[in-house]
Design a protein around this motif. Structure first.
Motif: not given
Length: 205
Positions: A50, A52-53
């Motif tokens: 995953v 993400g930021d």
């Protein structure tokens, strides 16, 4: 949620699958709950990546998740290996290239030491599971070779050709570094391995 949306989520998960290689002993306590494949004293585990930021996060695919994906364990592992190869490729570099040491005298640079990983150096030891990887390394070196696990992200490759170094000493040095500086979760193996082209097999030593 309609069927089309569910299928989209499943396909997104499938495209995010990655393969990783770990110490069998370290993972043994959860192997009943996750799809896996034993590889000598190690174990191949499928991760879902995953982004993400805060960067890349990965989690293990469980047996329950596998059922939801309607895949067999073998299909899952093959997909994860294929995804990893397509996404990250193979990085095979000499000691000098790997560390990009431009100011080191050539004579001071270790001879016949190479690193095998992927472009991100992220679960790069799993490149050992790629189809044809042993032939790839052999063709590069034109020699049988040793594989020393540095950690779950990198492998040390040493050709068995005019070798002027003691493989046991190198292995012991890696073990010492691993013991004092390596995060426990990154540990891969206490053993090393030898590829024999005639046998066409990687053998644990």
């Amino acid at each position: 949620m309609d069927k089309e949306s569910i299928n989209e989520i499943k396909n997104e998960i499938k495209s995010s699958l990655l393969i990783s290689l770990h110490s069998f002993d370290k993972y043994q306590h959860i192997l009943n709950d996750i799809p896996h494949k034993k590889y000598m004293d190690m174990v191949a585990v499928v991760k879902c990546m995953v982004i993400g930021d805060k960067g890349i996060k990965c989690f293990d695919i469980t047996n329950d998740m596998l059922d939801c994906l309607y895949m067999t364990e073998n299909e899952l592992i093959k997909t994860a290996i294929s995804n990893s190869r397509q996404r990250f490729g193979i990085t095979f570099a000499s000691f000098r290239e790997f560390f990009d040491i431009k100011d080191m005298d050539v004579d001071e640079s270790p001879e016949d030491i190479y690193f095998l990983t992927n472009s991100e150096m992220y679960y790069g030891a799993a490149t050992l599971l790629y189809n044809g990887i042993n032939h790839f390394i052999y063709d590069k070196l034109e020699s049988n070779f040793y594989v020393i696990p540095a950690n779950i992200h990198q492998l040390i490759i040493i050709p068995d050709k005019n070798m002027s170094m003691n493989i046991s000493d190198i292995h012991n040095s890696v073990e010492m570094v691993n013991e004092f500086t390596l995060d426990e979760d990154d540990f891969l193996s206490h053993n090393y391995y030898y590829y024999d082209r005639v046998l066409d097999e990687l053998i644990m030593q």
